[in-house]
Write a protein that holds these residues in place. Structure first.
Motif, PDB file in Angstrom:
ATOM      1  N   LEU A 100       0.826  -1.210   0.000  1.00  0.00           N
ATOM      2  CA  LEU A 100       0.000   0.000   0.000  1.00  0.00           C
ATOM      3  C   LEU A 100       0.858   1.257   0.000  1.00  0.00           C
ATOM      4  CD1 LEU A 100      -2.935  -0.761   2.504  1.00  0.00           C
ATOM      5  CD2 LEU A 100      -3.031  -0.711  -0.002  1.00  0.00           C
ATOM      6  N   GLY A 101       2.111   1.101   0.412  1.00  0.00           N
ATOM      7  CA  GLY A 101       3.012   2.240   0.417  1.00  0.00           C
ATOM      8  C   GLY A 101       2.904   3.117   1.638  1.00  0.00           C
ATOM      9  N   GLY A 102       2.382   2.578   2.730  1.00  0.00           N
ATOM     10  CA  GLY A 102       2.254   3.346   3.958  1.00  0.00           C
ATOM     11  C   GLY A 102       2.023   2.432   5.135  1.00  0.00           C
ATOM     12  N   PRO A 103       2.099   2.955   6.358  1.00  0.00           N
ATOM     13  CA  PRO A 103       2.023   2.098   7.543  1.00  0.00           C
ATOM     14  C   PRO A 103       0.614   1.690   7.952  1.00  0.00           C
ATOM     15  CG  PRO A 103       2.293   4.381   8.217  1.00  0.00           C
ATOM     16  CD  PRO A 103       2.364   4.370   6.707  1.00  0.00           C
ATOM     17  N   ASN A 104      -0.399   2.332   7.376  1.00  0.00           N
ATOM     18  CA  ASN A 104      -1.775   2.130   7.850  1.00  0.00           C
ATOM     19  C   ASN A 104      -2.528   1.131   6.972  1.00  0.00           C
ATOM     20  OD1 ASN A 104      -1.225   4.179   9.768  1.00  0.00           O
ATOM     21  ND2 ASN A 104      -1.792   5.744   8.257  1.00  0.00           N
ATOM     22  N   VAL A 105      -3.043   0.097   7.608  1.00  0.00           N
ATOM     23  CA  VAL A 105      -3.765  -0.960   6.887  1.00  0.00           C
ATOM     24  C   VAL A 105      -5.106  -1.172   7.573  1.00  0.00           C
ATOM     25  CG1 VAL A 105      -3.744  -3.350   6.096  1.00  0.00           C
ATOM     26  CG2 VAL A 105      -1.581  -2.080   6.307  1.00  0.00           C
ATOM     27  N   GLN A 106      -6.180  -1.012   6.818  1.00  0.00           N
ATOM     28  CA  GLN A 106      -7.535  -1.154   7.341  1.00  0.00           C
ATOM     29  C   GLN A 106      -8.252  -2.312   6.647  1.00  0.00           C
ATOM     30  OE1 GLN A 106     -10.553   1.941   6.418  1.00  0.00           O
ATOM     31  NE2 GLN A 106     -10.722   2.223   8.635  1.00  0.00           N
ATOM     32  N   LEU A 107      -9.027  -3.041   7.419  1.00  0.00           N
ATOM     33  CA  LEU A 107      -9.781  -4.173   6.871  1.00  0.00           C
ATOM     34  C   LEU A 107     -10.992  -3.694   6.079  1.00  0.00           C
ATOM     35  CD1 LEU A 107     -10.278  -7.271   6.770  1.00  0.00           C
ATOM     36  CD2 LEU A 107     -11.641  -6.989   8.853  1.00  0.00           C
ATOM     37  N   HIS A 108     -11.218  -4.313   4.927  1.00  0.00           N
ATOM     38  CA  HIS A 108     -12.478  -4.103   4.207  1.00  0.00           C
ATOM     39  C   HIS A 108     -13.402  -5.293   4.436  1.00  0.00           C
ATOM     40  CE1 HIS A 108     -15.382  -3.603   0.924  1.00  0.00           C
ATOM     41  NE2 HIS A 108     -15.128  -2.321   1.047  1.00  0.00           N
ATOM     42  N   HIS A 109     -12.969  -6.506   4.085  1.00  0.00           N
ATOM     43  CA  HIS A 109     -13.756  -7.688   4.407  1.00  0.00           C
ATOM     44  C   HIS A 109     -12.905  -8.935   4.220  1.00  0.00           C
ATOM     45  CE1 HIS A 109     -14.289  -7.709  -0.012  1.00  0.00           C
ATOM     46  NE2 HIS A 109     -14.525  -9.006   0.112  1.00  0.00           N
ATOM     47  N   THR A 110     -13.402 -10.046   4.708  1.00  0.00           N
ATOM     48  CA  THR A 110     -12.732 -11.334   4.501  1.00  0.00           C
ATOM     49  C   THR A 110     -13.746 -12.340   3.974  1.00  0.00           C
ATOM     50  OG1 THR A 110     -13.148 -12.424   6.649  1.00  0.00           O
ATOM     51  CG2 THR A 110     -11.333 -10.826   6.556  1.00  0.00           C
ATOM     52  N   LYS A 111     -13.225 -13.359   3.334  1.00  0.00           N
ATOM     53  CA  LYS A 111     -14.093 -14.401   2.782  1.00  0.00           C
ATOM     54  C   LYS A 111     -13.298 -15.712   2.703  1.00  0.00           C
ATOM     55  CE  LYS A 111     -16.427 -13.165  -0.816  1.00  0.00           C
ATOM     56  NZ  LYS A 111     -16.737 -12.833  -2.237  1.00  0.00           N
ATOM     57  N   LEU A 112     -13.855 -16.752   3.289  1.00  0.00           N
ATOM     58  CA  LEU A 112     -13.295 -18.091   3.164  1.00  0.00           C
ATOM     59  C   LEU A 112     -13.879 -18.733   1.910  1.00  0.00           C
ATOM     60  CD1 LEU A 112     -11.664 -20.467   4.447  1.00  0.00           C
ATOM     61  CD2 LEU A 112     -13.796 -21.115   5.601  1.00  0.00           C
ATOM     62  N   LEU A 113     -13.031 -19.288   1.048  1.00  0.00           N
ATOM     63  CA  LEU A 113     -13.469 -19.885  -0.219  1.00  0.00           C
ATOM     64  C   LEU A 113     -12.927 -21.301  -0.326  1.00  0.00           C
ATOM     65  CD1 LEU A 113     -12.609 -16.812  -2.455  1.00  0.00           C
ATOM     66  CD2 LEU A 113     -14.916 -17.598  -1.930  1.00  0.00           C
ATOM     67  N   VAL A 114     -13.818 -22.244  -0.566  1.00  0.00           N
ATOM     68  CA  VAL A 114     -13.423 -23.647  -0.741  1.00  0.00           C
ATOM     69  C   VAL A 114     -13.984 -24.154  -2.060  1.00  0.00           C
ATOM     70  CG1 VAL A 114     -13.550 -25.995   0.160  1.00  0.00           C
ATOM     71  CG2 VAL A 114     -13.345 -24.061   1.749  1.00  0.00           C
ATOM     72  N   LYS A 115     -13.079 -24.548  -2.951  1.00  0.00           N
ATOM     73  CA  LYS A 115     -13.495 -25.193  -4.198  1.00  0.00           C
ATOM     74  C   LYS A 115     -13.518 -26.703  -3.944  1.00  0.00           C
ATOM     75  CE  LYS A 115     -11.707 -21.886  -7.605  1.00  0.00           C
ATOM     76  NZ  LYS A 115     -11.146 -21.776  -8.958  1.00  0.00           N
ATOM     77  N   PRO A 116     -14.692 -27.321  -3.966  1.00  0.00           N
ATOM     78  CA  PRO A 116     -14.775 -28.759  -3.712  1.00  0.00           C
ATOM     79  C   PRO A 116     -14.013 -29.561  -4.770  1.00  0.00           C
ATOM     80  CG  PRO A 116     -16.930 -27.728  -3.527  1.00  0.00           C
ATOM     81  CD  PRO A 116     -16.018 -26.720  -4.151  1.00  0.00           C
ATOM     82  N   PRO A 117     -13.660 -30.812  -4.442  1.00  0.00           N
ATOM     83  CA  PRO A 117     -12.956 -31.666  -5.411  1.00  0.00           C
ATOM     84  C   PRO A 117     -13.774 -31.896  -6.670  1.00  0.00           C
ATOM     85  CG  PRO A 117     -12.933 -32.641  -3.208  1.00  0.00           C
ATOM     86  CD  PRO A 117     -13.899 -31.490  -3.159  1.00  0.00           C
ATOM     87  N   GLU A 118     -13.099 -32.054  -7.765  1.00  0.00           N
ATOM     88  CA  GLU A 118     -13.632 -32.512  -9.045  1.00  0.00           C
ATOM     89  C   GLU A 118     -14.489 -31.492  -9.794  1.00  0.00           C
ATOM     90  OE1 GLU A 118     -15.586 -36.196  -8.304  1.00  0.00           O
ATOM     91  OE2 GLU A 118     -13.725 -37.245  -7.750  1.00  0.00           O
ATOM     92  N   ASN A 119     -15.158 -30.562  -9.088  1.00  0.00           N
ATOM     93  CA  ASN A 119     -15.991 -29.598  -9.805  1.00  0.00           C
ATOM     94  C   ASN A 119     -16.045 -28.255  -9.081  1.00  0.00           C
ATOM     95  OD1 ASN A 119     -17.607 -30.399  -7.657  1.00  0.00           O
ATOM     96  ND2 ASN A 119     -19.511 -30.238  -8.842  1.00  0.00           N
TER      97      ASN A 119
END
Length: 256
Positions: A100-119
């Motif tokens: 980001l080029g600076g010391p300040n980092v703020q959260l926007h959002h998070t998301k856990l993503l799981v692609k199941p096997p085979e499809n």
């Protein structure tokens, strides 16, 4: 790519990110750490009853005659203390601040993503910008790979340098995507458990179908410079939005 995170490594990461729109940090977590987070993630998805199929219409595909699927969980840090601690882990926040080029980092959002096997579902080429546009485009993402992600598991693919072209017009029908960017022109970035891919929200990226026999598990953290105001309120509010991960918020704003 980086193996450690000394001053020289952070400078290299920032330079690579500025020039290419991404940097893949190798081994930010150990394989054992990544494995522990993977187990926690899958236990959460098994425990909760709202991990619905999250496949975009534009990303819908058919693999082996079966519609592709994707599991997800927003704001996973509100379900797991382990993920809360990872959000403020200096190994992560130091790279986030560097790109980001600076010391300040703020959260926007998070998301856990799981692609199941085979499809496990693919994602067509797109930028993240249309979903939550900001004024100065100082928004980044970090994809934590919690298990190995070779090309056959649907690793993230990038168009290097595409962030330099700025925001692009997306096809909104069926989900935001870039029909003028052929999937085959994106560059696969295979990763191993513990690697973290950082990329700009202007970087064109995609991912393929998981055709392997194992799930692909990753945690996406979207972060920003707190001094970069949203251009429009175009993204659903996330529970943790506005949380400071490093530094301070010079604007005094607690969220969008």
């Amino acid at each position: 790519m980086m193996e450690t995170q000394g001053t020289a490594d952070l400078t290299h990461a920032a330079r690579h990110y500025a020039e290419n729109g991404y940097v893949l940090v190798k081994g930010l977590l150990s394989r054992d750490e990544a494995g522990a987070y993977r187990r926690e993630a899958h236990e959460l998805l098994a425990m909760l009853d709202h991990n619905e199929d999250a496949t975009w219409e534009s990303g819908a595909d058919i693999s082996a005659g079966v519609p592709t699927r994707l599991q997800h969980l927003h704001d996973v840090q509100f379900y797991s203390g382990a993920f809360s601690r990872l959000l403020v882990d200096e190994r992560f926040t130091s790279v986030a601040a560097a790109v980001l080029g600076g010391p300040n980092v703020q959260l926007h959002h998070t998301k856990l993503l799981v692609k199941p096997p085979e499809n496990g579902s693919p994602f067509p080429p797109h930028q993240d910008h249309p979903f939550f546009p900001h004024t100065y485009h100082r928004i980044g993402a970090a994809t934590f790979y919690l298990d190995d992600a070779p090309e056959e598991k649907g690793c993230v693919r990038i168009v290097p340098g595409s962030h330099l072209q700025g925001p692009r017009e997306h096809d909104e029908e069926g989900g935001y995507h870039l029909p003028d960017v052929p999937f085959e022109t994106t560059v696969p970035l295979p990763a191993e458990a513990g690697d973290v891919l950082f990329f700009s929200y202007l970087t064109v990226h995609a991912s393929g179908v998981n055709v392997s026999g194992e799930a692909r598990t990753n945690w996406l953290v979207q972060f920003r410079d707190p001094a970069d105001p949203p251009a429009v309120r175009a993204h659903d509010y996330s529970l943790g939005q506005g949380m400071m991960l490093a530094g301070v918020d010079p604007t005094g704003r607690s969220g969008d």
